[in-house]
Enzyme design. Structure first.
Site, short mmCIF file in Angstrom:
data_model
loop_
_atom_site.label_atom_id
_atom_site.label_comp_id
_atom_site.label_asym_id
_atom_site.label_seq_id
_atom_site.Cartn_x
_atom_site.Cartn_y
_atom_site.Cartn_z
N GLN A 1 -11.19 -30.70 -11.66
CA GLN A 1 -9.95 -30.05 -11.95
C GLN A 1 -10.04 -28.77 -12.99
O GLN A 1 -8.89 -28.27 -12.77
CB GLN A 1 -9.00 -31.16 -12.61
N GLY B 1 -5.67 -34.93 -18.25
CA GLY B 1 -4.31 -34.72 -18.83
C GLY B 1 -4.32 -35.35 -20.36
O GLY B 1 -3.37 -35.27 -20.80
N ASP C 1 -3.65 -29.50 -18.85
CA ASP C 1 -2.81 -30.73 -19.28
C ASP C 1 -1.31 -30.34 -19.15
O ASP C 1 -0.66 -31.30 -19.22
CB ASP C 1 -2.92 -31.26 -20.51
N ARG D 1 -11.43 -49.11 -4.62
CA ARG D 1 -12.44 -48.22 -4.93
C ARG D 1 -11.90 -47.15 -5.93
O ARG D 1 -10.57 -47.00 -5.86
CB ARG D 1 -12.87 -47.38 -3.66
O1 F6P Z 1 -7.82 -30.43 -22.22
C1 F6P Z 1 -8.19 -30.19 -21.12
C2 F6P Z 1 -9.14 -31.38 -20.85
O2 F6P Z 1 -9.76 -31.30 -19.35
C3 F6P Z 1 -8.44 -32.73 -20.98
O3 F6P Z 1 -7.62 -33.22 -19.73
C4 F6P Z 1 -9.72 -33.60 -21.01
O4 F6P Z 1 -9.45 -34.95 -21.67
C5 F6P Z 1 -10.57 -32.82 -21.97
O5 F6P Z 1 -10.07 -31.38 -21.89
C6 F6P Z 1 -12.09 -32.90 -21.73
O6 F6P Z 1 -12.76 -32.30 -22.60
P1 F6P Z 1 -14.42 -31.68 -22.38
O7 F6P Z 1 -14.56 -30.50 -21.63
O8 F6P Z 1 -14.81 -31.30 -23.81
O9 F6P Z 1 -14.97 -32.93 -21.76
#
Ligand code: F6P
Length: 349
Positions: A281, A172, A129, A273
Site C-alpha cells: 500500500q 492505517g 493513514d 482465507r
Molecule cells: O504510517 C504509515 C504506516 O504504513 C502505517 O500504516 C503502518 O502501521 C506503519 O507505517 C508501518 O511502519 P513500518 O514501515 O515502520 O513498518
C-alpha cells in the site's frame, strides 16, 4: 546573497513525496530565487548535517516515482542525547533560512517543537493513514486506497469461485481511513476499524445473513489497528508484530486478519482465507490526485516561507489549500468520520 531553504521527508514513505519535493524546488528557484538543499533520511539528516543541493535537473522526471529521492527514517531528535542542540547547530551551520518537513504526526510533531525553539519551520502533511488532524486529506492516502481497492476487486472473483470468506487486512495504524474508503470503493461486505471494537458474534451474524440470502462468499476488510470488543478480548486483542517501540513510541501492528479469519471460520463454518496487504500500500506510482495534492502543498509551503508565516502546516480544507498551526495539527489524530462509516454500514451483510 540568496536565501537558502531545505526540505526533508520523515517517517514512513508514501507515493507523492517526490511531487512535493519537485514543486518546492521549482517554486523556490524559479519564483523566489532561493537555493535549495535536500536533507537526507529525515531528522537523522538534520542530526548529522547530511545534505545534497537540489536544482531543477535533480527533480526532473521524479513526479511519477513512488518513495522519496531524499530517503527517510523514523529518527526522533528529541530521543537523542543533545539532539535538539545538534539540530539547532546544523540549522545554523547549513545557513538555513527555513526548513520544510514533509511527514506525518511524528515528523511534524518534531517540526512543531523546533518552531517553538525558534527555528523557521513549515510542515507538509504526508501519510497513507490520512490520520493527520487539520487537513481533510494527506497525500499518499489516495494511492493506498486505490491499491487496496484493486486488491479487494481481485479477491472477489476467487472468493466467489470457492464460496469463501476473504479477510483483507489493510494498514492505517490506529485509524480506519484506508479500510473504510477502500472497503466502500471495493464493495466490502463488512469493514472493521480501530474506532469500533469488533463484536465478532455480530460480525459473523452479518456474514451468515448474507450467505442465507444466497451469496456464498463475503469480503471482510479489517484495519491493522482493529481489535475485538471487551467480551472477546482474549480472542483478539490488539495484534502486534513485535513488542519493540520505535523512537516515537509506536508499536509495530499487523496480524489481526489471521485472528479474525479463525474466529469467523469457527463461528460460521465457512472456509476463510486472509490477505495482508502490508507495505504494498505504500509503494508504486502516485495517483493523479496525490500528484496534484503534493504539488499544491509544495507550492503553498514555499509561499509560506516567502511570507515569513512559520510554524504552519499546509492543509487541504474543502478544495482550498490553507495554512494551519503545526501545534494544532499535531495535537491529536483524526479518526474516521462517523457519517462516512454509516455509509459503509449500509452495505454490511
Ligand atoms: O504510517 C504509515 C504506516 O504504513 C502505517 O500504516 C503502518 O502501521 C506503519 O507505517 C508501518 O511502519 P513500518 O514501515 O515502520 O513498518
Amino acid at each position: 546573497m540568496k536565501k537558502r531553504i531545505a526540505i526533508l521527508t520523515g517517517g514512513g514513505d508514501c507515493p507523492g513525496l517526490n511531487a512535493v519535493i519537485r514543486a518546492i524546488v521549482r517554486r523556490s528557484i524559479l519564483f523566489h530565487d532561493y537555493e535549495v538543499l535536500g536533507i537526507l533520511e529525515g531528522w537523522k539528516g538534520m542530526l548529522e548535517a547530511i545534505s545534497v543541493p537540489l536544482d531543477l535537473e535533480k527533480v526532473s522526471g521524479i513526479l511519477q516515482r513512488g518513495g522519496t529521492i531524499l530517503k527517510t527514517s523514523r529518527t526522533n531528535p528529541f530521543k537523542q542525547q543533545g539532539g535538539l542542540e545538534k539540530v539547532k547547530e546544523n540549522f545554523a551551520a547549513l545557513d538555513l533560512h527555513a526548513l520544510i518537513a514533509a511527514g506525518g504526526e511524528d515528523t511534524l510533531g518534531v517540526a512543531s517543537r523546533l518552531h517553538q525553539e525558534g527555528l523557521n519551520l513549515i510542515g507538509v502533511p504526508k501519510t497513507i493513514d490520512n490520520d493527520l488532524y487539520g487537513t481533510d486529506y494527506t497525500f499518499g492516502f489516495d494511492t493506498a486506497v486505490n491499491t487496496a481497492m484493486e486488491a479487494i476487486d481481485r479477491v472477489h472473483s476467487t472468493a466467489e469461485s470457492h464460496n469463501r470468506v476473504m479477510v483483507v487486512e489493510v494498514m492505517g495504524r490506529h485509524t480506519g481511513w484506508i479500510a473504510v474508503e477502500a472497503g466502500i470503493a471495493g464493495g466490502a461486505d463488512l469493514i472493521l476499524i480501530p474506532e469500533k471494537p469488533i463484536d465478532v458474534d455480530n460480525a459473523c451474524e452479518l456474514i451468515k445473513k448474507r450467505h442465507a440470502r444466497g451469496r456464498d462468499f463475503s469480503i471482510v476488510v479489517v484495519a491493522e489497528g482493529a481489535k475485538f470488543s471487551e467480551k472477546h478480548q482474549e480472542e483478539g486483542k490488539l495484534i502486534l508484530q513485535d513488542r519493540a517501540l520505535d523512537e516515537f513510541g509506536h508499536v509495530h501492528l499487523g496480524g489481526i486478519g489471521n485472528v479474525l479469519a479463525k474466529a469467523i471460520e469457527k463461528r460460521t463454518g465457512y472456509e476463510t482465507r486472509v490477505v495482508i496487504l502490508g507495505h504494498v500500500q505504500r509503494g508504486g506510482s502516485p495517483t493523479a490526485f496525490d500528484r496534484i495534492l503534493g504539488t499544491r502543498f509544495g507550492i503553498k509551503a514555499v509561499d509560506l516561507v516567502h511570507a515569513g508565516d512559520f510554524g504552519k502546516m499546509v492543509s487541504l480544507q474543502g478544495n482550498k489549500i490553507v495554512a494551519v498551526p503545526l501545534s494544532e495539527a499535531t495535537a491529536r489524530i483524526k479518526t474516521v468520520d462517523e457519517e462516512l462509516y454509516g455509509i459503509a454500514e449500509a452495505f454490511f451483510g
